[in-house]
Design a protein around this motif. Structure first.
Motif, PDB file in Angstrom:
ATOM      1  N   VAL A   1      43.422  52.774  40.231  1.00 47.57           N
ATOM      2  CA  VAL A   1      42.258  52.937  41.102  1.00 47.57           C
ATOM      3  C   VAL A   1      40.977  52.822  40.289  1.00 47.57           C
ATOM      4  CG1 VAL A   1      40.974  54.596  42.513  1.00 47.57           C
ATOM      5  CG2 VAL A   1      43.430  54.297  42.858  1.00 47.57           C
ATOM      6  N   LEU A   2      40.920  53.500  39.153  1.00 43.19           N
ATOM      7  CA  LEU A   2      39.713  53.488  38.332  1.00 43.19           C
ATOM      8  C   LEU A   2      39.499  52.121  37.673  1.00 43.19           C
ATOM      9  CD1 LEU A   2      39.987  57.024  36.663  1.00 43.19           C
ATOM     10  CD2 LEU A   2      38.722  56.345  38.723  1.00 43.19           C
ATOM     11  N   GLN A   3      40.576  51.469  37.270  1.00 43.59           N
ATOM     12  CA  GLN A   3      40.462  50.126  36.712  1.00 43.59           C
ATOM     13  C   GLN A   3      39.895  49.159  37.749  1.00 43.59           C
ATOM     14  OE1 GLN A   3      44.629  49.999  35.705  1.00 43.59           O
ATOM     15  NE2 GLN A   3      44.223  49.852  33.511  1.00 43.59           N
ATOM     16  N   SER A   4      40.428  49.238  38.973  1.00 41.86           N
ATOM     17  CA  SER A   4      39.983  48.340  40.039  1.00 41.86           C
ATOM     18  C   SER A   4      38.539  48.614  40.429  1.00 41.86           C
ATOM     19  CB  SER A   4      40.899  48.489  41.259  1.00 41.86           C
ATOM     20  OG  SER A   4      42.238  48.187  40.925  1.00 41.86           O
ATOM     21  N   ASP A   5      38.174  49.882  40.491  1.00 45.57           N
ATOM     22  CA  ASP A   5      36.792  50.235  40.824  1.00 45.57           C
ATOM     23  C   ASP A   5      35.821  49.689  39.790  1.00 45.57           C
ATOM     24  OD1 ASP A   5      34.710  51.919  42.272  1.00 45.57           O
ATOM     25  OD2 ASP A   5      34.608  52.772  40.249  1.00 45.57           O
ATOM     26  N   ALA A   6      36.149  49.868  38.507  1.00 41.98           N
ATOM     27  CA  ALA A   6      35.276  49.363  37.445  1.00 41.98           C
ATOM     28  C   ALA A   6      35.158  47.842  37.516  1.00 41.98           C
ATOM     29  CB  ALA A   6      35.815  49.801  36.080  1.00 41.98           C
ATOM     30  N   TRP A   7      36.291  47.171  37.794  1.00 38.21           N
ATOM     31  CA  TRP A   7      36.295  45.705  37.804  1.00 38.21           C
ATOM     32  C   TRP A   7      35.498  45.141  38.988  1.00 38.21           C
ATOM     33  CZ3 TRP A   7      37.358  42.728  33.926  1.00 38.21           C
ATOM     34  CH2 TRP A   7      37.519  41.355  34.144  1.00 38.21           C
ATOM     35  N   ASN A   8      35.487  45.860  40.107  1.00 38.45           N
ATOM     36  CA  ASN A   8      34.832  45.359  41.319  1.00 38.45           C
ATOM     37  C   ASN A   8      33.327  45.584  41.348  1.00 38.45           C
ATOM     38  OD1 ASN A   8      37.360  44.628  42.197  1.00 38.45           O
ATOM     39  ND2 ASN A   8      37.563  46.273  43.695  1.00 38.45           N
ATOM     40  N   GLN A   9      32.805  46.419  40.454  1.00 36.73           N
ATOM     41  CA  GLN A   9      31.394  46.795  40.533  1.00 36.73           C
ATOM     42  C   GLN A   9      30.418  45.613  40.525  1.00 36.73           C
ATOM     43  OE1 GLN A   9      30.068  49.766  41.354  1.00 36.73           O
ATOM     44  NE2 GLN A   9      32.226  50.280  41.673  1.00 36.73           N
ATOM     45  N   PRO A  10      30.627  44.568  39.708  1.00 33.96           N
ATOM     46  CA  PRO A  10      29.674  43.447  39.748  1.00 33.96           C
ATOM     47  C   PRO A  10      29.536  42.835  41.135  1.00 33.96           C
ATOM     48  CG  PRO A  10      31.025  43.301  37.779  1.00 33.96           C
ATOM     49  CD  PRO A  10      31.607  44.398  38.617  1.00 33.96           C
ATOM     50  N   ALA A  11      30.633  42.738  41.884  1.00 29.95           N
ATOM     51  CA  ALA A  11      30.561  42.188  43.238  1.00 29.95           C
ATOM     52  C   ALA A  11      29.868  43.151  44.190  1.00 29.95           C
ATOM     53  CB  ALA A  11      31.960  41.869  43.748  1.00 29.95           C
ATOM     54  N   LEU A  12      30.122  44.436  44.026  1.00 27.02           N
ATOM     55  CA  LEU A  12      29.565  45.425  44.949  1.00 27.02           C
ATOM     56  C   LEU A  12      28.052  45.572  44.800  1.00 27.02           C
ATOM     57  CD1 LEU A  12      32.312  48.203  44.830  1.00 27.02           C
ATOM     58  CD2 LEU A  12      32.231  46.076  46.144  1.00 27.02           C
ATOM     59  N   ARG A  13      27.531  45.125  43.681  1.00 30.67           N
ATOM     60  CA  ARG A  13      26.078  45.188  43.477  1.00 30.67           C
ATOM     61  C   ARG A  13      25.334  44.135  44.297  1.00 30.67           C
ATOM     62  NH1 ARG A  13      27.571  46.727  37.966  1.00 30.67           N
ATOM     63  NH2 ARG A  13      27.520  44.561  37.248  1.00 30.67           N
TER      64      ARG A  13
END
Length: 565
Positions: free
Chosen positions: A234-246
């Motif tokens: 969960v934490l790996q996926s959250d960190a990886w997705n942050q550039p898109a969520l911005r």
């Protein structure tokens, strides 16, 4: 070890995450229950359920399960599609210290019996549509508690009653069943609200989930995933997705399409638990194969995150109502479960403005180990870079690490990798290298920058006159033809070359003939890679997630050959 991929990470993505940020999944959920109490956690048939209600319902169900005599460490099977009872049951089971056993509701009685016996499940929560399958298993599984849910249970009132009437009597989706002593979901919730729930403190290394492998390469085995494994992913996926969520920081809450089945580890972790961690809302789609109903449901929401498999992306693109979907703020489209085809990725980007970021994972790795950068706008043809805290190598048949660019078996090490196969120490030992890498069974290449390319499954490889032929390549060429919707390539015995390629094709253009497709492929493939035979079909066998089953096609061909005089 060297991690060349770190130089390719998008800005702000960390090299490592802290898998100890939460001691257990209930701790992660409790934080979300409190922090996002008033937000909707999931939506189903127009009804939204808040995080606060999710907490209350799961506590009531957990209390009821404890009152039935279920104790920490016992296994509970969940056999439901994407209905609200699923997240409620998952949270309840984990909060009561039970181990979740995810079960495909489309299993046959034989497959269900194997999974119940192998896991040693004491209880099951099952949607009534599939209860007749459990009836066929009978008492052989030794279940002490059977809880039956209905499609309209959580909708309440007239709507819930109407939904159940339609499902049972108009659509005839509930075959008759007899399960003596079973309980009903609404009554269990009602009774549980009057009982005292005693939270169980799980340790990070305790098993949280038994996720059974698809069985596409042998006997289905239970991957023992700990609380730490799943929290890490969960934490790996959250960190990886942050550039898109911005891309849309103004959004107060993210809406995620939940068309992938929650009993599959992709949706279980990267949809349900990731959304819970982020305080997002998932839109539950119980049957994504009903494309019209799926689009009708999704048309009521602004879509922000869309995880899916290639076949679902492709089917939606070809549906005449696709334009009804609001993708104006779609930030993240994640493809997994099977290879994303370039033609599909290109069309999806053209129609939505959001690229498909292909990722890669397995049941044994909770699941994600690799993904393309989420701030990209082009199709790489790779499965991307290893996620934070993840090491990946390619090894030969003797377990030696191969240099960049060499083809071999992909192996992975990280906090998301399973503890082992449930009750199978020998299989577990075979699955790991001496230095702790899990051998995926996939043939791949890692380039000098750290990008990983999967060539194929080891057992799917076709050997033609001593040359290795990889089905993915054949299929990619076939589906690049504008008249082809889907394709699957398998190897069949050939007296001249040992094996030859047999290509199964589903047409999008009914006028496409074999000669036209052969001419197309002859321009794009060398001689030994070209299909010796082409067979047109109306559909291809798939898993519940939409992954094409080459194994099933091979078995069909073997039976056909055996039936010939």
């Amino acid at each position: 070890m060297d991690r060349p991929w770190l130089a390719q990470y998008p800005q702000g993505v960390p090299a490592d995450i802290d898998p100890g940020a939460f001691s257990s999944l209930p701790k992660l959920l409790q934080r979300s229950f409190e922090q996002f109490a008033e937000r909707p956690a999931f939506a189903f048939m127009g009804k939204r359920t808040s995080y606060a209600q999710w907490e209350r319902d799961s506590a009531a169900l957990a209390a009821w399960l404890q009152a039935q005599g279920l104790r920490a460490g016992e296994r509970i099977a969940l056999m439901m599609p994407n209905v609200p009872q699923y997240p409620i049951a998952v949270a309840a089971a984990l909060r009561a210290g039970l181990v979740v056993v995810n079960v495909n509701p489309l299993y046959t009685a034989r497959e269900l019996e194997h999974q119940l016996l192998d896991s040693g499940a004491s209880a099951i929560i099952i949607l009534e549509n599939f209860a007749h399958t459990l009836e066929q298993v009978g008492g052989r599984a030794g279940l002490r508690v059977v809880l039956v849910a209905s499609m309209g249970d959580t909708l309440g009132g007239v709507k819930g009653t109407l939904v159940n009437l339609v499902v049972r009597h108009l659509k005839h989706l509930v075959p008759r069943f007899s399960l003596p002593g079973h309980h009903r979901f609404p009554r269990a919730l009602a009774r549980g609200r009057g009982l005292r729930f005693t939270p169980v403190e799980a340790r990070s290394e305790d098993v949280a989930v038994l996720q059974y492998t698809g069985g596409t390469t042998g006997v289905s085995k239970g991957a023992a995933l700990s609380h730490r494994n799943l929290i890490a992913n969960v934490l790996q996926s959250d960190a990886w997705n942050q550039p898109a969520l911005r891309r849309h920081p103004e959004l107060a809450q993210m809406n995620t399409v939940c068309a992938l089945p929650l009993y599959h580890i992709f949706a279980f972790t990267v949809v349900m638990f990731l959304a819970a961690y982020q305080g997002g809302m998932i839109v539950l789609i119980p049957n994504p194969r009903d494309l019209k109903a799926t689009i009708d449901e999704l048309s009521h929401y602004e879509l922000h995150c869309f995880p899916a498999v290639n076949t679902l992306f492709n089917a939606l693109l070809h549906h005449p109502d696709f334009g009804r979907l609001n993708t104006s703020k779609l930030m993240l489209s994640v493809g997994g479960g099977m290879a994303v085809q370039e033609a599909v990725a290109r069309q999806w980007l053209e129609r939505t403005g959001c690229p498909i970021c292909e990722g890669y994972g397995l049941s044994e790795t909770s699941p994600s180990v690799c993904c393309n950068p989420t701030d990209t706008d082009h199709f790489s043809g790779t499965i991307g870079l290893p996620l934070p805290s993840t090491d990946m190598v390619v090894v030969d048949d003797d377990g030696r690490v191969l240099p960049a660019g060499e083809r071999g078996e992909v192996a992975v090490r990280g906090p998301q990798v399973m503890q082992g196969y449930w009750g199978r120490p020998e299989d577990t030992a075979k699955a790991f290298t001496s230095d702790g890498y899990f051998k995926t069974g996939d043939v791949g290449i890692i380039d000098a920058q750290g990008y990983v390319r999967i060539v194929d499954r080891k057992k799917d490889m076709i050997l033609v006159s001593g040359f290795n032929v990889y089905p993915n390549e054949i299929e990619d060429v076939a589906v690049s033809h504008p008249g082809v919707l889907e394709a699957a390539a398998v190897g069949v015995p050939d007296p001249d070359s040992g094996e030859s390629v047999l290509l199964f094709v589903v047409r999008s253009d009914p006028t496409l003939d074999e000669a036209g497709l052969r001419a197309w492929m002859a321009e794009r493939l060398t001689g030994y890679k070209r299909p010796r035979r082409i067979e047109f079909r109306d559909e291809l066998p798939k898993t519940s997630v939409g992954k094409i089953l080459r194994r099933s096609l091979r078995e069909q061909m073997a039976q056909r050959q055996g039936a010939r005089p």
